[in-house]
Design a protein around this motif. Structure first.
Motif, mmCIF file in Angstrom:
data_model
loop_
_atom_site.group_PDB
_atom_site.id
_atom_site.type_symbol
_atom_site.label_atom_id
_atom_site.label_comp_id
_atom_site.label_asym_id
_atom_site.label_seq_id
_atom_site.Cartn_x
_atom_site.Cartn_y
_atom_site.Cartn_z
ATOM 1 N N ASP A 1 0.672 -1.400 -0.031
ATOM 2 C CA ASP A 1 0.069 0.023 -0.023
ATOM 3 C C ASP A 1 0.938 1.116 0.013
ATOM 4 O O ASP A 1 1.607 1.295 0.711
ATOM 5 C CB ASP A 1 -0.954 -0.063 1.213
ATOM 6 N N LEU B 1 -3.736 -0.676 -1.984
ATOM 7 C CA LEU B 1 -4.217 -1.937 -2.021
ATOM 8 C C LEU B 1 -5.633 -2.089 -1.042
ATOM 9 O O LEU B 1 -5.751 -1.594 -0.267
ATOM 10 C CB LEU B 1 -2.980 -2.824 -1.452
ATOM 11 N N THR C 1 -9.909 -9.678 -8.527
ATOM 12 C CA THR C 1 -8.896 -8.736 -8.767
ATOM 13 C C THR C 1 -9.197 -7.849 -9.846
ATOM 14 O O THR C 1 -9.478 -7.972 -10.806
ATOM 15 C CB THR C 1 -7.341 -9.328 -8.946
ATOM 16 N N HIS D 1 -8.383 -6.631 -4.251
ATOM 17 C CA HIS D 1 -7.800 -8.185 -4.531
ATOM 18 C C HIS D 1 -8.584 -9.040 -3.268
ATOM 19 O O HIS D 1 -8.838 -8.510 -2.033
ATOM 20 C CB HIS D 1 -6.395 -8.283 -4.535
ATOM 21 N N LEU E 1 -1.383 -10.010 -8.746
ATOM 22 C CA LEU E 1 -1.496 -8.626 -8.464
ATOM 23 C C LEU E 1 -0.771 -7.998 -9.810
ATOM 24 O O LEU E 1 -1.140 -7.023 -10.300
ATOM 25 C CB LEU E 1 -0.951 -8.006 -7.388
#
Length: 188
Positions: free
Chosen positions: A26, A41, A48, A61, A74
């Motif tokens: 993040d 994030l 996702t 996600h 990701l």
């Protein structure tokens, strides 16, 4: 007989900055159109997905993803986002340069290319690298013009470079900037 040249090239290569690595945390910062965009994030999804908001990119996600599966999932989502955005940005630019040349483009495809920024096939299909979305728009325009010029000349002859100069008189400065600074704009 070429050892001096080889050693000079190895020295220049080792002096280049290390390529950027993707930090999937993040607040990570990614290159975006010559600047940077922050990554947030959001572990509240099952599927996702990546979207833009006022603060940057939001990567939603599954919170249960971990390890290598998390990294691959990701990373693939970010690559798909860059690819979609690249298609929307670059295809019209290629088509505009091709129109200036009076040549049709069969198709513009933005995809993952490990070694090239772009290519032009004999059938008029132009392929561009999604990683260009980290570059300033002036350099993206250079690659679009470069590939469109191959619709006229399928080589890098003096005639080809005259076509490029007709589309973009400052192409040399843009090409030199790409060569010098490419590593700082490649996302991952």
């Amino acid at each position: 007989s070429k050892s001096g040249w080889i050693l000079a090239k190895l020295d220049a290569w080792s002096a280049r900055p290390a390529p950027r690595t993707l930090d999937l945390v993040d607040g990570a910062v990614l290159p975006w159109l010559g600047g940077e965009i922050s990554l947030r994030l959001d572990p509240t999804g099952v599927r996702t997905s990546v979207r833009r908001d006022d603060d940057g990119l939001v990567l939603r996600h599954d919170p249960d993803l971990s390890g290598e599966l998390r990294v691959r999932t990701l990373t693939a989502a970010l690559q798909r986002f860059y690819t979609r955005q690249g298609q929307a940005l670059m295809a019209p630019r290629v088509e505009a340069y091709a129109a200036q040349l009076g040549r049709p483009v069969r198709k513009v495809i933005v995809r993952d290319q490990k070694r090239r920024w772009g290519s032009c096939a004999a059938d008029g299909t132009i392929r561009l690298n999604w990683r260009l979305m980290g570059f300033p728009e002036a350099l993206i325009d250079y690659v679009c013009a470069h590939e469109a010029a191959h619709l006229v000349e399928h080589n890098h002859s003096p005639a080809y470079w005259r076509v490029v100069a007709g589309l973009m008189p400052d192409w040399r400065a843009r090409r030199d900037r790409m060569r010098a600074d490419a590593d700082r704009w490649v996302a991952f």
